[in-house]
Design a protein around this motif. Sequence first.
Motif, PDB file in Angstrom:
ATOM      1  N   ASN A   2       0.438  -0.575   0.238  1.00  0.00           N
ATOM      2  CA  ASN A   2       0.184   0.076   0.105  1.00  0.00           C
ATOM      3  C   ASN A   2       0.993   1.191   0.398  1.00  0.00           C
ATOM      4  OD1 ASN A   2      -1.741  -2.016   0.150  1.00  0.00           O
ATOM      5  ND2 ASN A   2      -2.262  -1.430   2.528  1.00  0.00           N
ATOM      6  N   ASN A   4       0.969   5.331   0.606  1.00  0.00           N
ATOM      7  CA  ASN A   4      -0.243   6.539   0.455  1.00  0.00           C
ATOM      8  C   ASN A   4      -0.131   7.617   0.605  1.00  0.00           C
ATOM      9  OD1 ASN A   4      -2.990   7.314   2.430  1.00  0.00           O
ATOM     10  ND2 ASN A   4      -2.158   7.826   4.141  1.00  0.00           N
ATOM     11  N   CYS A  32     -13.771   4.184  -4.674  1.00  0.00           N
ATOM     12  CA  CYS A  32     -13.913   4.578  -3.581  1.00  0.00           C
ATOM     13  C   CYS A  32     -13.516   5.618  -2.663  1.00  0.00           C
ATOM     14  CB  CYS A  32     -13.479   3.044  -2.799  1.00  0.00           C
ATOM     15  SG  CYS A  32     -14.064   1.515  -3.858  1.00  0.00           S
ATOM     16  N   TYR A  33     -13.797   6.270  -2.438  1.00  0.00           N
ATOM     17  CA  TYR A  33     -13.723   7.456  -1.493  1.00  0.00           C
ATOM     18  C   TYR A  33     -13.955   7.379   0.393  1.00  0.00           C
ATOM     19  CZ  TYR A  33     -18.112   9.918  -2.126  1.00  0.00           C
ATOM     20  OH  TYR A  33     -19.845   9.960  -1.199  1.00  0.00           O
ATOM     21  N   ARG A  43     -18.635   8.503   3.441  1.00  0.00           N
ATOM     22  CA  ARG A  43     -18.009   7.125   2.434  1.00  0.00           C
ATOM     23  C   ARG A  43     -18.680   6.900   1.737  1.00  0.00           C
ATOM     24  NH1 ARG A  43     -16.131   5.287   7.743  1.00  0.00           N
ATOM     25  NH2 ARG A  43     -14.161   4.712   8.213  1.00  0.00           N
ATOM     26  N   SER A  68     -10.275  10.982   0.555  1.00  0.00           N
ATOM     27  CA  SER A  68      -9.087  10.237   0.166  1.00  0.00           C
ATOM     28  C   SER A  68      -9.836   8.679  -0.605  1.00  0.00           C
ATOM     29  CB  SER A  68      -8.508   8.786   1.196  1.00  0.00           C
ATOM     30  OG  SER A  68      -7.643   8.023   1.312  1.00  0.00           O
ATOM     31  N   ALA A  70      -9.254   5.450  -3.198  1.00  0.00           N
ATOM     32  CA  ALA A  70      -8.187   3.988  -3.002  1.00  0.00           C
ATOM     33  C   ALA A  70      -8.498   3.555  -4.496  1.00  0.00           C
ATOM     34  CB  ALA A  70      -9.303   3.500  -2.161  1.00  0.00           C
ATOM     35  N   ASN A  72      -6.680   0.461  -6.345  1.00  0.00           N
ATOM     36  CA  ASN A  72      -6.609  -1.510  -6.393  1.00  0.00           C
ATOM     37  C   ASN A  72      -5.533  -1.886  -7.827  1.00  0.00           C
ATOM     38  OD1 ASN A  72      -6.950  -1.539  -3.719  1.00  0.00           O
ATOM     39  ND2 ASN A  72      -9.443  -1.544  -4.196  1.00  0.00           N
ATOM     40  N   ARG A  80      -1.894  -0.799  -4.010  1.00  0.00           N
ATOM     41  CA  ARG A  80      -3.233  -0.646  -3.501  1.00  0.00           C
ATOM     42  C   ARG A  80      -2.485   0.824  -3.467  1.00  0.00           C
ATOM     43  NH1 ARG A  80      -5.462   2.305   1.127  1.00  0.00           N
ATOM     44  NH2 ARG A  80      -7.607   2.581   0.955  1.00  0.00           N
ATOM     45  N   ALA A  82      -3.409   5.159  -2.390  1.00  0.00           N
ATOM     46  CA  ALA A  82      -4.571   5.823  -2.059  1.00  0.00           C
ATOM     47  C   ALA A  82      -4.064   7.487  -2.184  1.00  0.00           C
ATOM     48  CB  ALA A  82      -4.806   6.079   0.113  1.00  0.00           C
TER      49      ALA A  82
END
Length: 206
Positions: A2, A4, A32-33, A43, A68, A70, A72, A80, A82
């Motif tokens: 991951n 960030n 997806c946030y 979300r 944020s 996401a 994938n 992943r 972000a």
Amino acid sequence: MNKNIAVVGAAKEGKTLFCINFAEFMGARSLCYTERSPSGIGRGVVSPATARELMVDPGPRCNGVVRSFAVNLLQRQPQRLALVDTASLKEQSPLPHAERKKLVATLQALREADIILHLLDLACNDPARIDFSSEANRFLSSYCLRHGKQYLVIGTKCDLLNGRKGMIRHFFSPDSKPLFISSTTREGFAQLRHLLLSKSGCFMVQ
């Protein structure tokens, strides 16, 4: 693995559009946030087109929201990303109370980030904004050096230059190889993707 990635910059640098369009460029068909604001945590899942409609320049309704996205990535080793769209940095001094709350949220995003992307509007010719961005660049580069974070300065809106120098002469020397992008045309996105996904990670561009 991951990563960030905090996306920072002054107002009108195009942070939100960049996050949405770069996530789509990376292969996200839906976003997806998670968003944090003074009113709480929210979300959701939206298409990139809907995100552009609702989140880019929506007015005061989303002012101060840290969001944020996401992404994938389906590779040999799933990864992943972000992309964290932070609240705009403000040049006011002293900051009003409401702006201090937003700054705290942005500083928290910086602390949690592995990589910090500092966006600079290449077409900007406002001396006050240029001076403030220069000061922010000094702070961010020093912060990343002290805390072992990867830092990348990115010139945005390169499609709007039309021969103007703007921010270029203030931040990028003639012998440097800076990264210029356009969130509208996606110019420079492939190079940025390579930098973010390379094993050696990002590098500082001055």
